[in-house]
Design a protein around this motif. Structure first.
Motif, PDB file in Angstrom:
ATOM      1  N   PRO A  19     -73.613  70.028 -75.782  1.00  0.00           N
ATOM      2  CA  PRO A  19     -73.990  71.082 -76.838  1.00  0.00           C
ATOM      3  C   PRO A  19     -73.281  70.866 -78.269  1.00  0.00           C
ATOM      4  O   PRO A  19     -74.181  71.074 -79.131  1.00  0.00           O
ATOM      5  CB  PRO A  19     -73.546  72.414 -76.301  1.00  0.00           C
ATOM      6  N   GLN A  20     -72.352  70.396 -78.012  1.00  0.00           N
ATOM      7  CA  GLN A  20     -71.383  70.119 -79.435  1.00  0.00           C
ATOM      8  C   GLN A  20     -71.579  68.592 -79.962  1.00  0.00           C
ATOM      9  O   GLN A  20     -71.510  68.640 -81.135  1.00  0.00           O
ATOM     10  CB  GLN A  20     -69.986  70.032 -79.116  1.00  0.00           C
ATOM     11  N   GLY A  43     -70.845  70.970 -69.166  1.00  0.00           N
ATOM     12  CA  GLY A  43     -69.966  70.784 -67.735  1.00  0.00           C
ATOM     13  C   GLY A  43     -71.008  70.034 -67.074  1.00  0.00           C
ATOM     14  O   GLY A  43     -71.607  68.914 -67.231  1.00  0.00           O
ATOM     15  N   GLU A  44     -71.363  70.548 -65.787  1.00  0.00           N
ATOM     16  CA  GLU A  44     -72.511  70.056 -64.849  1.00  0.00           C
ATOM     17  C   GLU A  44     -73.655  70.786 -64.976  1.00  0.00           C
ATOM     18  O   GLU A  44     -74.671  70.443 -64.417  1.00  0.00           O
ATOM     19  CB  GLU A  44     -72.014  69.863 -63.469  1.00  0.00           C
ATOM     20  N   ARG A  45     -73.623  71.948 -65.927  1.00  0.00           N
ATOM     21  CA  ARG A  45     -74.750  72.773 -65.891  1.00  0.00           C
ATOM     22  C   ARG A  45     -75.574  72.361 -67.069  1.00  0.00           C
ATOM     23  O   ARG A  45     -75.478  72.021 -68.222  1.00  0.00           O
ATOM     24  CB  ARG A  45     -74.220  74.118 -66.171  1.00  0.00           C
ATOM     25  N   ILE A  46     -77.125  72.348 -66.560  1.00  0.00           N
ATOM     26  CA  ILE A  46     -78.434  72.028 -67.476  1.00  0.00           C
ATOM     27  C   ILE A  46     -78.279  73.199 -68.405  1.00  0.00           C
ATOM     28  O   ILE A  46     -78.771  74.345 -68.044  1.00  0.00           O
ATOM     29  CB  ILE A  46     -79.450  71.505 -66.864  1.00  0.00           C
ATOM     30  N   VAL A  47     -78.208  73.049 -69.811  1.00  0.00           N
ATOM     31  CA  VAL A  47     -78.388  73.947 -70.628  1.00  0.00           C
ATOM     32  C   VAL A  47     -79.369  73.840 -71.777  1.00  0.00           C
ATOM     33  O   VAL A  47     -79.719  74.894 -72.668  1.00  0.00           O
ATOM     34  CB  VAL A  47     -77.164  74.430 -71.493  1.00  0.00           C
ATOM     35  N   GLY A  48     -79.818  72.779 -71.735  1.00  0.00           N
ATOM     36  CA  GLY A  48     -81.141  72.489 -72.609  1.00  0.00           C
ATOM     37  C   GLY A  48     -81.509  71.194 -72.654  1.00  0.00           C
ATOM     38  O   GLY A  48     -81.122  70.308 -71.759  1.00  0.00           O
ATOM     39  N   LEU A  49     -82.367  70.746 -73.552  1.00  0.00           N
ATOM     40  CA  LEU A  49     -83.106  69.389 -73.695  1.00  0.00           C
ATOM     41  C   LEU A  49     -83.286  69.214 -75.237  1.00  0.00           C
ATOM     42  O   LEU A  49     -83.631  69.987 -75.883  1.00  0.00           O
ATOM     43  CB  LEU A  49     -84.481  69.407 -72.832  1.00  0.00           C
ATOM     44  N   SER A  76     -83.891  72.676 -76.901  1.00  0.00           N
ATOM     45  CA  SER A  76     -84.715  73.531 -76.227  1.00  0.00           C
ATOM     46  C   SER A  76     -83.880  74.159 -75.298  1.00  0.00           C
ATOM     47  O   SER A  76     -83.392  73.526 -74.642  1.00  0.00           O
ATOM     48  CB  SER A  76     -86.087  72.861 -75.749  1.00  0.00           C
ATOM     49  N   ARG A  77     -84.129  75.496 -75.156  1.00  0.00           N
ATOM     50  CA  ARG A  77     -83.125  76.167 -74.147  1.00  0.00           C
ATOM     51  C   ARG A  77     -83.842  76.378 -72.837  1.00  0.00           C
ATOM     52  O   ARG A  77     -83.406  76.517 -71.566  1.00  0.00           O
ATOM     53  CB  ARG A  77     -82.575  77.404 -74.941  1.00  0.00           C
ATOM     54  N   PRO A 104     -86.144  67.673 -66.282  1.00  0.00           N
ATOM     55  CA  PRO A 104     -84.694  67.288 -65.457  1.00  0.00           C
ATOM     56  C   PRO A 104     -85.069  67.553 -63.945  1.00  0.00           C
ATOM     57  O   PRO A 104     -85.787  68.770 -63.708  1.00  0.00           O
ATOM     58  CB  PRO A 104     -83.875  68.343 -66.356  1.00  0.00           C
ATOM     59  N   VAL A 105     -84.581  66.951 -62.990  1.00  0.00           N
ATOM     60  CA  VAL A 105     -84.599  67.068 -61.748  1.00  0.00           C
ATOM     61  C   VAL A 105     -83.375  67.503 -61.149  1.00  0.00           C
ATOM     62  O   VAL A 105     -82.286  66.798 -61.553  1.00  0.00           O
ATOM     63  CB  VAL A 105     -85.083  65.818 -60.877  1.00  0.00           C
ATOM     64  N   GLU A 106     -83.364  68.659 -60.280  1.00  0.00           N
ATOM     65  CA  GLU A 106     -82.014  69.003 -59.789  1.00  0.00           C
ATOM     66  C   GLU A 106     -81.913  69.260 -58.371  1.00  0.00           C
ATOM     67  O   GLU A 106     -82.974  69.438 -57.907  1.00  0.00           O
ATOM     68  CB  GLU A 106     -81.621  70.395 -60.702  1.00  0.00           C
ATOM     69  N   ARG A 107     -80.671  68.866 -57.827  1.00  0.00           N
ATOM     70  CA  ARG A 107     -80.642  69.243 -56.249  1.00  0.00           C
ATOM     71  C   ARG A 107     -79.204  70.018 -56.422  1.00  0.00           C
ATOM     72  O   ARG A 107     -77.995  69.630 -56.849  1.00  0.00           O
ATOM     73  CB  ARG A 107     -80.484  67.889 -55.662  1.00  0.00           C
ATOM     74  N   ASN A 108     -79.304  71.020 -55.665  1.00  0.00           N
ATOM     75  CA  ASN A 108     -78.272  72.065 -55.546  1.00  0.00           C
ATOM     76  C   ASN A 108     -77.562  72.299 -56.885  1.00  0.00           C
ATOM     77  O   ASN A 108     -76.240  72.175 -56.720  1.00  0.00           O
ATOM     78  CB  ASN A 108     -77.179  71.565 -54.491  1.00  0.00           C
TER      79      ASN A 108
END
Length: 141
Positions: A19-20, A43-49, A76-77, A104-108
């Motif tokens: 984000p920075q 980190g590992e968390r998706i926060v936007g595009l 975009s959040r 985005p594609v996520e698993r667990n």
């Protein structure tokens, strides 16, 4: 066809930024990788595009000064996600309803890939062509 099949074929590489990172850095990544969006990870968390259209909107709103501003200010959040098990028809419906060109594609809870509208359309066309070939073979045989 599932999202997993698309990722297995095209690869799972995803270009990401924090984000920075600046809008200018994101724009350089988009250009250098010839892609339409980067996933923003905290980190590992998706926060936007951050997509090309977000860069254009930032320039329209703030002029060239936005290139030095953080991605967090213009990304975009509310990003829809999909799972590897998602089928193409469901994927295309989400993209159409949300006007999203990239998912985005996520698993667990972890990012494992990204699919574009182009990926979805190509997969859908291949599925239709395969079905047509099967019907022709059935009729001929």
């Amino acid at each position: 066809m599932s999202v997993k099949a698309i990722l297995n074929e095209k690869g799972r590489k995803v270009v990401t930024v924090t984000p920075q990172a600046t809008v200018g850095e994101a724009a350089q990544l988009l250009s250098a990788n010839r892609i339409g969006a980067v996933v923003v990870l905290d980190g590992e968390r998706i926060v936007g595009l951050m997509a090309e259209r977000d860069v254009v909107a930032a320039i329209a709103a703030s002029g060239g000064a936005c290139l030095g501003e953080p991605v967090d200010a213009h990304m975009s959040r509310d990003v829809p996600f999909c799972a590897e098990e998602s089928e193409i028809e469901a994927l295309m419906e989400v993209m159409n309803n949300r006007r999203a060109r990239h998912l985005p594609v996520e698993r667990n809870g972890r990012l494992v890939g990204i699919v574009s509208i182009g990926d979805a359309v190509r997969a859908h066309i291949r599925a239709i062509e395969h079905e047509a070939a099967q019907i022709k073979a059935y009729i001929a045989g």
